[in-house]
Design a protein around this motif. Structure first.
Motif, mmCIF file in Angstrom:
data_model
loop_
_atom_site.group_PDB
_atom_site.id
_atom_site.type_symbol
_atom_site.label_atom_id
_atom_site.label_comp_id
_atom_site.label_asym_id
_atom_site.label_seq_id
_atom_site.Cartn_x
_atom_site.Cartn_y
_atom_site.Cartn_z
ATOM 1 N N SER A 175 9.758 45.196 -17.742
ATOM 2 C CA SER A 175 9.654 46.370 -17.128
ATOM 3 C C SER A 175 11.015 46.882 -16.514
ATOM 4 O O SER A 175 11.878 46.180 -16.394
ATOM 5 C CB SER A 175 8.613 46.231 -15.820
ATOM 6 O OG SER A 175 8.797 47.241 -15.074
ATOM 7 N N PHE A 176 10.965 48.137 -16.543
ATOM 8 C CA PHE A 176 12.364 48.834 -15.939
ATOM 9 C C PHE A 176 11.821 49.816 -14.818
ATOM 10 O O PHE A 176 12.629 50.640 -14.630
ATOM 11 C CB PHE A 176 12.889 49.700 -17.064
ATOM 12 C CG PHE A 176 13.404 48.982 -18.190
ATOM 13 C CD1 PHE A 176 14.100 47.723 -18.068
ATOM 14 C CD2 PHE A 176 12.955 49.328 -19.570
ATOM 15 C CE1 PHE A 176 14.723 47.282 -19.149
ATOM 16 C CE2 PHE A 176 13.484 48.729 -20.606
ATOM 17 C CZ PHE A 176 14.225 47.522 -20.333
ATOM 18 N N TYR A 177 10.725 49.322 -14.037
ATOM 19 C CA TYR A 177 10.458 49.877 -12.739
ATOM 20 C C TYR A 177 11.692 49.781 -11.811
ATOM 21 O O TYR A 177 12.624 49.066 -11.989
ATOM 22 C CB TYR A 177 9.433 49.162 -12.074
ATOM 23 C CG TYR A 177 8.794 49.796 -10.938
ATOM 24 C CD1 TYR A 177 7.998 50.826 -10.989
ATOM 25 C CD2 TYR A 177 8.961 49.311 -9.749
ATOM 26 C CE1 TYR A 177 7.255 51.391 -9.708
ATOM 27 C CE2 TYR A 177 8.597 49.737 -8.489
ATOM 28 C CZ TYR A 177 7.751 51.008 -8.701
ATOM 29 O OH TYR A 177 7.076 51.629 -7.342
ATOM 30 N N PRO A 178 11.765 50.985 -10.689
ATOM 31 C CA PRO A 178 13.051 51.149 -9.974
ATOM 32 C C PRO A 178 13.460 49.770 -9.292
ATOM 33 O O PRO A 178 14.568 49.764 -9.110
ATOM 34 C CB PRO A 178 12.700 52.142 -8.997
ATOM 35 C CG PRO A 178 11.907 52.905 -9.680
ATOM 36 C CD PRO A 178 10.903 51.843 -10.707
ATOM 37 N N THR A 179 12.599 48.772 -9.029
ATOM 38 C CA THR A 179 12.959 47.564 -8.278
ATOM 39 C C THR A 179 13.350 46.655 -9.042
ATOM 40 O O THR A 179 13.962 45.643 -8.435
ATOM 41 C CB THR A 179 12.008 47.263 -7.228
ATOM 42 O OG1 THR A 179 10.731 47.064 -8.078
ATOM 43 C CG2 THR A 179 11.570 48.237 -6.295
ATOM 44 N N LYS A 180 13.483 46.457 -10.393
ATOM 45 C CA LYS A 180 13.699 45.417 -11.206
ATOM 46 C C LYS A 180 15.139 45.500 -11.209
ATOM 47 O O LYS A 180 16.021 46.057 -10.888
ATOM 48 C CB LYS A 180 12.960 45.723 -12.569
ATOM 49 C CG LYS A 180 11.651 45.742 -12.538
ATOM 50 C CD LYS A 180 10.841 44.446 -12.219
ATOM 51 C CE LYS A 180 9.562 44.269 -12.544
ATOM 52 N NZ LYS A 180 8.824 45.276 -11.613
ATOM 53 N N ASN A 181 15.361 44.207 -11.923
ATOM 54 C CA ASN A 181 17.034 44.007 -12.134
ATOM 55 C C ASN A 181 17.865 45.067 -12.767
ATOM 56 O O ASN A 181 19.019 45.209 -12.501
ATOM 57 C CB ASN A 181 17.329 42.590 -12.774
ATOM 58 C CG ASN A 181 16.704 41.467 -11.907
ATOM 59 O OD1 ASN A 181 15.778 41.661 -11.119
ATOM 60 N ND2 ASN A 181 17.728 40.196 -11.803
#
Length: 364
Positions: A175-181
């Protein structure tokens, strides 16, 4: 307030997005293909298929693996709901297996007892950035002719020995959601060494088109845009640096927490590179709410990942799930995530450590 998570978008990303906006290619285009190639190379696989989210990556992976209605998919109940829901999307049944209390990941020793004639796949989650025990899980899958799909949504850059997460199963989903690394704003990606699965995922993400206006299967509009992909290309170059800072921040917190009463720092397996999407501690004696309240008053953000097992969600209760996984139940009542993101300053880390020490003396 020191946030528990924070996306880091710099001038480089903004400039590259501006170029894309001026290029005319703002939907799926050349930047998506470039990002797929770069991410596949980073993970060490032959194929990467960019999609609209980590959830759609899981959905398409099950379809590409041939999971059908009435099949069963073994996974963990201690994760975000999408891990279980992806099986429901394809008409399959999620079967929940309890976690290892040290790592919070799927317990391989309990998987075989959950396998039936209907089982088709296993979805281990690399929770909080710590890899699951993929050697044991893959061995069980091999012996029972099952597909392994890594849920790597929280584990960009994590490793077991010298092998990257995302290269160990039949497929993996990030996932590349905003809170991911790392982020692409919204977005996800499937990684695999199986060309047939990759080809099917590409067809499925674009309305089932094999060729233009030739729809060979029921597909979806799950494509990534060039806008997102160009953010991802810049973020991917920063990922190792982001992770290095997360690990350093985690080590700082652990060093200060390890002797505090009532607060248990996260366990890290000696064979893995844990990339700390979350820095999640256990709070003993039923004092989690008290500690959260104290930290929030001190201006320190916290989170609970996750407060309810997937099978305990109303959706699953309404479907008749009555599972009880003891270690998962215990974890849901004790876990608390603290800020570990790479934008933390040393002053903020010190404030977190000092506040935890004061809370420990006062609450426990």
């Amino acid at each position: 307030m020191i946030p528990v998570a924070k996306p880091l978008i710099g001038e480089e990303e903004i400039k590259e997005v501006e170029k894309v906006l001026k290029s005319g290619f703002i939907a799926q285009g050349p930047k998506v293909a470039e990002f797929e190639e770069a991410f596949a190379s980073y993970v060490g696989v032959e194929h990467a298929v960019a999609v609209s989210s980590g959830t759609t990556a899981l959905h398409l992976s099950l379809l590409a693996a041939g999971v059908k209605p009435d099949d069963e998919v073994i996974t963990t109940p201690f994760s975000f709901a999408a891990t279980g829901n992806c099986a429901l999307y394809v008409g399959a049944k999620p079967v929940f297996v309890d976690i290892n209390p040290e790592t919070f990941n799927l317990d391989p020793e309990q998987i075989e007892g959950a396998i039936s004639k209907k089982t088709k796949a296993i979805i281990p989650v690399h929770l909080y950035g710590q890899p699951a025990q993929m050697d044991l899980i893959n061995q069980i899958a091999l012996e029972n002719d099952l597909v392994v799909i890594e849920d790597a949504a929280q584990a960009h850059g994590a490793m077991i020995k010298d092998q990257m997460v995302g290269s160990m199963g039949d497929m993996a989903c990030f996932s590349f959601y905003p809170t991911k690394n790392m982020t692409t704003s919204e977005g996800g990606i499937i990684t695999t060494n199986d060309s047939n699965m990759a080809d099917m995922a590409r067809v499925l993400r674009a309305h089932g088109e094999k060729d233009r206006y030739q729809h060979v299967v029921l597909g979806y509009n799950f494509r990534m845009t060039d806008i997102s992909a160009t953010i991802g290309l810049v973020q991917l170059k920063k990922l190792d640096g982001f992770n290095k800072k997360r690990i350093e921040n985690a080590e700082y917190l652990t060093e200060h927490i390890k002797d505090m009463s009532g607060i248990q720092p996260p366990y890290v397996s000696p064979e893995v590179k844990h990339v700390f999407h979350q820095y999640t501690v256990r709070i003993k004696e039923g004092k989690r709410h008290d500690l959260m309240e104290y930290l929030n008053q001190e201006g320190i953000g916290t989170g609970i990942h996750y407060p309810i097992p997937i099978y305990g969600q109303k959706l699953y209760q309404d479907m008749g799930y009555d599972d009880v996984c003891p270690e998962t139940e215990k974890a849901t009542s004790e876990v608390l995530s603290l800020p570990v993101h790479p934008d933390l300053s040393i002053e903020e880390l010190e404030k977190i450590a000092i506040s935890l020490e004061a809370a420990s003396d006062k609450i426990f």
